[in-house]
Scaffold this active site. Structure first.
Site, PDB file in Angstrom:
ATOM      1  CB  SER A 126      -2.151  -8.135 -36.947  1.00 60.97           C
ATOM      2  OG  SER A 126      -2.828  -8.307 -35.736  1.00 60.97           O
TER       3      SER A 126
HETATM    4  N1  SAH Z   1      -5.720 -11.560 -34.779  1.00 67.52           N
HETATM    5  C1  SAH Z   1      -6.517 -10.435 -35.202  1.00 67.52           C
HETATM    6  C2  SAH Z   1      -6.127  -9.189 -34.446  1.00 67.52           C
HETATM    7  C3  SAH Z   1      -7.340  -8.563 -33.876  1.00 67.52           C
HETATM    8  S1  SAH Z   1      -7.103  -7.146 -32.875  1.00 67.52           S
HETATM    9  C4  SAH Z   1      -6.482 -10.229 -36.691  1.00 67.52           C
HETATM   10  O1  SAH Z   1      -5.569 -10.755 -37.344  1.00 67.52           O
HETATM   11  O2  SAH Z   1      -7.370  -9.582 -37.217  1.00 67.52           O
HETATM   12  C5  SAH Z   1      -7.324  -7.838 -31.250  1.00 67.52           C
HETATM   13  C6  SAH Z   1      -8.676  -8.406 -30.921  1.00 67.52           C
HETATM   14  O3  SAH Z   1      -8.639  -8.772 -29.545  1.00 67.52           O
HETATM   15  C7  SAH Z   1      -9.835  -7.450 -31.077  1.00 67.52           C
HETATM   16  O4  SAH Z   1     -10.788  -8.012 -31.935  1.00 67.52           O
HETATM   17  C8  SAH Z   1     -10.406  -7.301 -29.648  1.00 67.52           C
HETATM   18  O5  SAH Z   1     -11.803  -7.190 -29.590  1.00 67.52           O
HETATM   19  C9  SAH Z   1      -9.930  -8.597 -29.005  1.00 67.52           C
HETATM   20  N2  SAH Z   1      -9.860  -8.556 -27.542  1.00 67.52           N
HETATM   21  C10 SAH Z   1      -9.527  -7.528 -26.731  1.00 67.52           C
HETATM   22  N3  SAH Z   1      -9.603  -7.900 -25.441  1.00 67.52           N
HETATM   23  C11 SAH Z   1      -9.988  -9.212 -25.426  1.00 67.52           C
HETATM   24  C12 SAH Z   1     -10.238 -10.157 -24.394  1.00 67.52           C
HETATM   25  N4  SAH Z   1     -10.111  -9.861 -23.104  1.00 67.52           N
HETATM   26  N5  SAH Z   1     -10.626 -11.405 -24.754  1.00 67.52           N
HETATM   27  C13 SAH Z   1     -10.767 -11.748 -26.060  1.00 67.52           C
HETATM   28  N6  SAH Z   1     -10.548 -10.888 -27.087  1.00 67.52           N
HETATM   29  C14 SAH Z   1     -10.159  -9.636 -26.772  1.00 67.52           C
END
Ligand code: SAH
Length: 221
Positions: free
Chosen positions: A53
């Protein structure tokens, strides 16, 4: 306390949040091919079609959560682990490897594995879980704060139910591939108060569970 975006964030006034951004090395959470962009205030690819993010969005979500050192926190969407590290840093209480109170769930094992290495290399030891975050993580509930970093189409009922009395949840909700509303939800005497923190763009929270309307809740704005 200095970090690359310190001067550009007048809205981030919480000293614990600013200190956390000065402590956590974002370059550790950014893939090798984007190292020269690690200190830009923007989202970057982390593989598997996912992104780390934008730092300002991480800061806004963390500040809105109004965390205290002993809070138990659930993050949904570990991704790179950067937001997880910030949560560990904000709630650290001088222990050697902060994170015992942080639970972070990811659906993709490869990302969770990479995040684990970056978190450990940075001195944090949160609980990293694999699974569908739309179901939350009942074994450690209730949580004082829940931070959701992927956007579901609706509010997952399980997450609301796992939020502690007096707790708050920060969650982007809306259709995929469009902008979503970032909500700050608080629970007082079991009731929901909702405030919009603005429009954001997150990758979708992918969950077959949420096809079932019974697993979704309305925002009581
Ligand atoms: N907080 C992270 C943002 C990652 S993007 C950072 O700072 O890097 C969002 C993430 O949510 C992705 O890695 C994706 O694989 C995950 N995601 C999507 N659907 C999900 C679900 N149902 N349960 C858990 N994780 C999920």
């Amino acid at each position: 306390m200095s970090f690359p975006w310190a001067d550009q964030w007048p809205e981030i006034t919480d000293e614990a949040v600013r200190t956390a951004f000065a402590e956590v090395p974002r370059e550790r959470f950014v893939p090798a091919q984007f190292q020269d962009e690690a200190h830009k205030d923007r989202a970057l690819p982390i593989g598997e079609n996912q992104t780390i993010s934008q730092p300002l969005v991480v800061a806004v979500m963390t500040q809105a959560s109004a965390l205290r050192p002993d809070d138990r926190i659930l993050e949904i969407g570990t991704g790179s682990g950067y937001q997880t590290a910030i949560l560990c840093a904000v709630t650290a209480q001088g222990e050697q490897r902060p994170g015992a109170n942080i639970y972070s769930m990811e659906r993709l094992p490869s990302l969770s594995g990479t995040a684990r290495q970056a978190l450990h290399a940075s001195g944090y030891a949160p609980h990293l879980l694999l699974g569908d975050g739309a179901a939350g993580y009942p074994p450690a509930a209730p949580y004082n704060a829940i931070v959701v970093t992927a956007a579901p189409p609706c509010l997952p009922r399980a997450l609301w139910e796992q939020l502690a009395e007096g707790g708050c949840m920060v969650i982007p909700i809306g259709p995929r591939d469009e902008r979503q509303t970032l909500w700050l939800l608080t629970k007082a005497r079991g009731r929901m108060a909702a405030r919009s923190l603005g429009l954001v763009r997150f990758v979708p929270l992918l969950s077959p569970l949420l096809y079932d309307p019974a697993r979704c809740m309305e925002i009581e704005a």
